[in-house]
Design an enzyme around this catalytic site. Sequence first.
Site, PDB file in Angstrom:
ATOM      1  N   SER A 107      41.715  36.087  27.688  1.00 48.73           N
ATOM      2  CA  SER A 107      41.704  35.698  29.098  1.00 48.73           C
ATOM      3  C   SER A 107      40.253  35.646  29.555  1.00 48.73           C
ATOM      4  CB  SER A 107      42.470  36.740  29.894  1.00 48.73           C
ATOM      5  OG  SER A 107      41.930  36.873  31.178  1.00 48.73           O
ATOM      6  N   SER A 108      40.011  34.860  30.596  1.00 48.98           N
ATOM      7  CA  SER A 108      38.629  34.726  31.072  1.00 48.98           C
ATOM      8  C   SER A 108      38.110  36.011  31.712  1.00 48.98           C
ATOM      9  CB  SER A 108      38.528  33.557  32.052  1.00 48.98           C
ATOM     10  OG  SER A 108      39.416  33.762  33.118  1.00 48.98           O
ATOM     11  N   CYS A 109      38.963  37.025  31.886  1.00 54.66           N
ATOM     12  CA  CYS A 109      38.450  38.288  32.450  1.00 54.66           C
ATOM     13  C   CYS A 109      37.616  39.071  31.446  1.00 54.66           C
ATOM     14  CB  CYS A 109      39.576  39.140  33.001  1.00 54.66           C
ATOM     15  SG  CYS A 109      40.614  39.826  31.723  1.00 54.66           S
TER      16      CYS A 109
ATOM     17  N   TYR B 277      42.024  45.919  30.000  1.00 52.98           N
ATOM     18  CA  TYR B 277      42.542  44.683  29.389  1.00 52.98           C
ATOM     19  C   TYR B 277      41.397  43.880  28.774  1.00 52.98           C
ATOM     20  CZ  TYR B 277      44.900  40.174  29.056  1.00 52.98           C
ATOM     21  OH  TYR B 277      45.431  38.995  28.590  1.00 52.98           O
TER      22      TYR B 277
ATOM     23  N   LYS C 155      40.727  42.733  24.829  1.00 52.75           N
ATOM     24  CA  LYS C 155      40.648  41.326  24.428  1.00 52.75           C
ATOM     25  C   LYS C 155      39.298  41.006  23.775  1.00 52.75           C
ATOM     26  CE  LYS C 155      44.713  39.887  25.302  1.00 52.75           C
ATOM     27  NZ  LYS C 155      45.564  39.431  24.192  1.00 52.75           N
TER      28      LYS C 155
ATOM     29  N   HIS D 217      50.775  38.281  38.803  1.00 56.14           N
ATOM     30  CA  HIS D 217      49.570  37.521  39.140  1.00 56.14           C
ATOM     31  C   HIS D 217      49.754  36.789  40.462  1.00 56.14           C
ATOM     32  CE1 HIS D 217      48.612  37.996  34.780  1.00 56.14           C
ATOM     33  NE2 HIS D 217      47.447  38.261  35.331  1.00 56.14           N
TER      34      HIS D 217
HETATM   35  P1  GDP Z   1      42.782  38.313  38.957  1.00 61.08           P
HETATM   36  O1  GDP Z   1      42.623  36.818  38.988  1.00 61.08           O
HETATM   37  O2  GDP Z   1      42.582  38.905  37.605  1.00 61.08           O
HETATM   38  O3  GDP Z   1      41.937  39.000  39.996  1.00 61.08           O
HETATM   39  O4  GDP Z   1      44.294  38.696  39.287  1.00 61.08           O
HETATM   40  P2  GDP Z   1      45.431  38.040  40.194  1.00 61.08           P
HETATM   41  O5  GDP Z   1      46.086  36.903  39.525  1.00 61.08           O
HETATM   42  O6  GDP Z   1      46.328  39.192  40.588  1.00 61.08           O
HETATM   43  O7  GDP Z   1      44.693  37.399  41.469  1.00 61.08           O
HETATM   44  C1  GDP Z   1      44.137  38.226  42.370  1.00 61.08           C
HETATM   45  C2  GDP Z   1      43.505  37.483  43.542  1.00 61.08           C
HETATM   46  O8  GDP Z   1      44.500  36.950  44.413  1.00 61.08           O
HETATM   47  C3  GDP Z   1      42.736  38.516  44.332  1.00 61.08           C
HETATM   48  O9  GDP Z   1      41.657  37.893  45.024  1.00 61.08           O
HETATM   49  C4  GDP Z   1      43.795  39.003  45.310  1.00 61.08           C
HETATM   50  O10 GDP Z   1      43.215  39.620  46.447  1.00 61.08           O
HETATM   51  C5  GDP Z   1      44.467  37.674  45.657  1.00 61.08           C
HETATM   52  N1  GDP Z   1      45.843  37.840  46.147  1.00 61.08           N
HETATM   53  C6  GDP Z   1      46.306  37.474  47.379  1.00 61.08           C
HETATM   54  N2  GDP Z   1      47.567  37.797  47.539  1.00 61.08           N
HETATM   55  C7  GDP Z   1      47.982  38.367  46.386  1.00 61.08           C
HETATM   56  C8  GDP Z   1      49.233  38.908  45.959  1.00 61.08           C
HETATM   57  O11 GDP Z   1      50.228  38.939  46.683  1.00 61.08           O
HETATM   58  N3  GDP Z   1      49.282  39.396  44.676  1.00 61.08           N
HETATM   59  C9  GDP Z   1      48.199  39.355  43.838  1.00 61.08           C
HETATM   60  N4  GDP Z   1      48.321  39.829  42.580  1.00 61.08           N
HETATM   61  N5  GDP Z   1      47.000  38.874  44.233  1.00 61.08           N
HETATM   62  C10 GDP Z   1      46.896  38.386  45.487  1.00 61.08           C
END
Ligand code: GDP
Length: 317
Positions: A108-110, A137, A141, A180
């Site tokens: 993953s890009s993280c 995570y 990876k 996500h």
């Molecule tokens: P990330 O891309 O690894 O950070 O993980 P996520 O797919 O959970 O995306 C997170 C981003 O979406 C962050 O900026 C959160 O603050 C925002 N976000 C907004 N609403 C939500 C929600 O209901 N669930 C999640 N998981 N993220 C949210």
Amino acid sequence: MDTAHSYYVAGHRGMVGSAVVRALRAKGCTKILTARHSELDLTNQAATRAWFSEHKPDVVIVAAAKVGGIGANSAANAVFLYENLMIAANVVDAAYRAGCKRLLFLGSSCIYPRMAPQPIPESALLTAPLEKTNEGYALAKISGLKLCEFYRRQFGVCYHSLMPTNLYGTGDNYDVVGGHVLPTMIRKFELARTEGAPFVDLWGTGTPLREFLHVDDLAEACLYALEMENPPDLMNVGSGREVTIRQLAEIVRTATGCPAEIRWDASKPDGTPRKLCDSSLLRSFGWTPKIDLEEGIARTVAEYREALARGDIRLGH
Ligand code: GDP
């Protein structure tokens, strides 16, 4: 694809693994090996070695992982590091011992530093500290992709990795706490629409930028990379298009037709401010994504509704 080969898709019940199985079938591959979690626990070294020595797959695609959104990751970095590290180490080593010459590892890009240059090139790996919310995570990876690189150097097997950006699509996990952002938004807007709720509560400030790729585009990229004779050790896979979380919410609102107002809960984390992959390396070999975000989200909402009607929505891991 060489349809005479046997392909083991680790994690075939997940969103990525199931997309890879569909793509392999569409290419005419019939020897597709899979094992459910209850049949094979990839965190168990002895069981993994035994399975590989019995089945001896020609090609392995590692789509098995413990995954989750920002909520799940930040609450359980220990589990995300341990399980993903074990899966990577066991699968790569067991594949090698069983004589497998070709393995594609998915990450993953993280894995890239929190403050990496944008768009993030593969060369940004290990140049600065990681984002803390999903450090476990990411470390697992990074170890997995390094295992592939080192087994390739030391033992001459063609083990290599793809690092996809944020994925969404068929078979996603709709758990609103650990999931996500994109599937979570679809579920929250759909629940608000059907219940007539006035508000949808979303996390953070809405300002972070994210890139999204439909899982079917990733599956095509996997097969594309497996066709390459001498692939780079590591290649990013992204759509190249960035949206703010706020823009994403508007796209999902339009796709669901939900009139509810959005409330942003700034007590929830934003995570990394920006995460755009530089996918020019894979694109330079001729791969391009085909599904644009609005179309992909509309399709995903339709699939979500169908799955819900069948009582077949994934709400956990
Ligand atoms: P990330 O891309 O690894 O950070 O993980 P996520 O797919 O959970 O995306 C997170 C981003 O979406 C962050 O900026 C959160 O603050 C925002 N976000 C907004 N609403 C939500 C929600 O209901 N669930 C999640 N998981 N993220 C949210």
